[in-house]
Enzyme design. Structure first.
Site, PDB file in Angstrom:
ATOM      1  N   MET A 125     -56.075  78.774  71.459  1.00  9.68           N
ATOM      2  CA  MET A 125     -56.323  77.584  70.664  1.00  9.68           C
ATOM      3  C   MET A 125     -57.770  77.620  70.170  1.00  9.68           C
ATOM      4  SD  MET A 125     -54.440  74.624  72.963  1.00  9.68           S
ATOM      5  CE  MET A 125     -54.526  73.403  71.666  1.00  9.68           C
ATOM      6  N   GLU A 156     -47.622  77.753  64.455  1.00  6.32           N
ATOM      7  CA  GLU A 156     -47.142  77.316  65.773  1.00  6.32           C
ATOM      8  C   GLU A 156     -45.875  78.086  66.152  1.00  6.32           C
ATOM      9  OE1 GLU A 156     -49.179  75.658  67.298  1.00  6.32           O
ATOM     10  OE2 GLU A 156     -50.259  74.320  65.957  1.00  6.32           O
TER      11      GLU A 156
END
Length: 215
Positions: free
Chosen positions: A11, A87
């Site tokens: 992330m 994602e």
């Protein structure tokens, strides 16, 4: 030759920003892309980056056949030259197979972006299948940093600032959470020691001191 390319990283390393940049560059050359996403922080049907950029996307919901969706669009006169998937770690393994079929049968480039492991350091099913099928895997060069300054390699889930190692694999959050559940990127050492920036500051612990009761 068209490729299935997996761009991976932790992330906060710029995956969504790169996805948006690829979209911009190809659009400037007159190419049309289909953007899929899943559980984006900005909400359903959005591709967003932490720099504040947002664009519309198709929500790749559970059970959706991505290959059939694209074929249906083309059969109705739509145009598509490439596919972006953000994602991608949240997709099911069979949806990754569908992406590979888009490359092989429809001869389109597919660029998938995602993190490889969850907050427990376990592979996401979507990421595992991408590693197995991708023509190319690219590690993003913008390195996220742990609070100690070392390269961040692991994603940690926090509740009220404290790292947790149990719970559902998918819980949508961000690295700057407004609520109680959030995420933080850590180096392996501090992930093993469950030392987030908050717990390190609160306890005034040295990076070389092991916390207790964390067997």
């Amino acid at each position: 030759m068209p490729e299935l390319v997996f761009f991976s990283g932790t992330m906060d390393c710029g995956k969504s920003t790169l996805a948006l940049q690829i979209t911009h560059n190809r659009s400037a050359r007159g190419l049309v892309g289909v953007i899929f996403t899943r559980d984006d922080r900005a909400g359903e049907g959005k591709l967003s980056s932490r720099l504040g950029l947002v664009t519309e996307a198709v929500e790749a919901s559970e059970g959706m056949d991505l290959y059939a969706y694209l074929v249906d669009c083309l059969s109705k006169g739509g145009k598509a030259d490439y596919v972006i998937v953000d994602e991608a770690q949240f997709l099911a393994a069979d949806q990754i197979d569908q992406l590979a079929r888009i490359v092989d049968d429809l001869e389109m480039d597919v660029f998938a972006f995602g993190i490889t492991t969850d907050f427990r350091t376990k592979l996401f099913p979507g990421s595992q299948r991408l590693i197995e099928l991708a023509d190319r895997i690219e590690q993003l060069q913008v390195e996220a940093l742990c609070w100690c300054g070392a390269r961040a390699t692991h994603n940690a889930r926090t509740i009220d600032g404290e790292m947790v190692v149990e719970g559902a694999q998918v819980v949508v959050g961000d690295v700057s959470p407004a609520g109680e559940t959030g995420y933080e990127v850590l180096c392996r050492r501090h992930h093993r020691r469950r030392m987030t920036s908050g717990s390190a500051q609160a306890g005034a612990l040295s990076p070389d001191v092991l916390p207790v009761n964390h067997a």
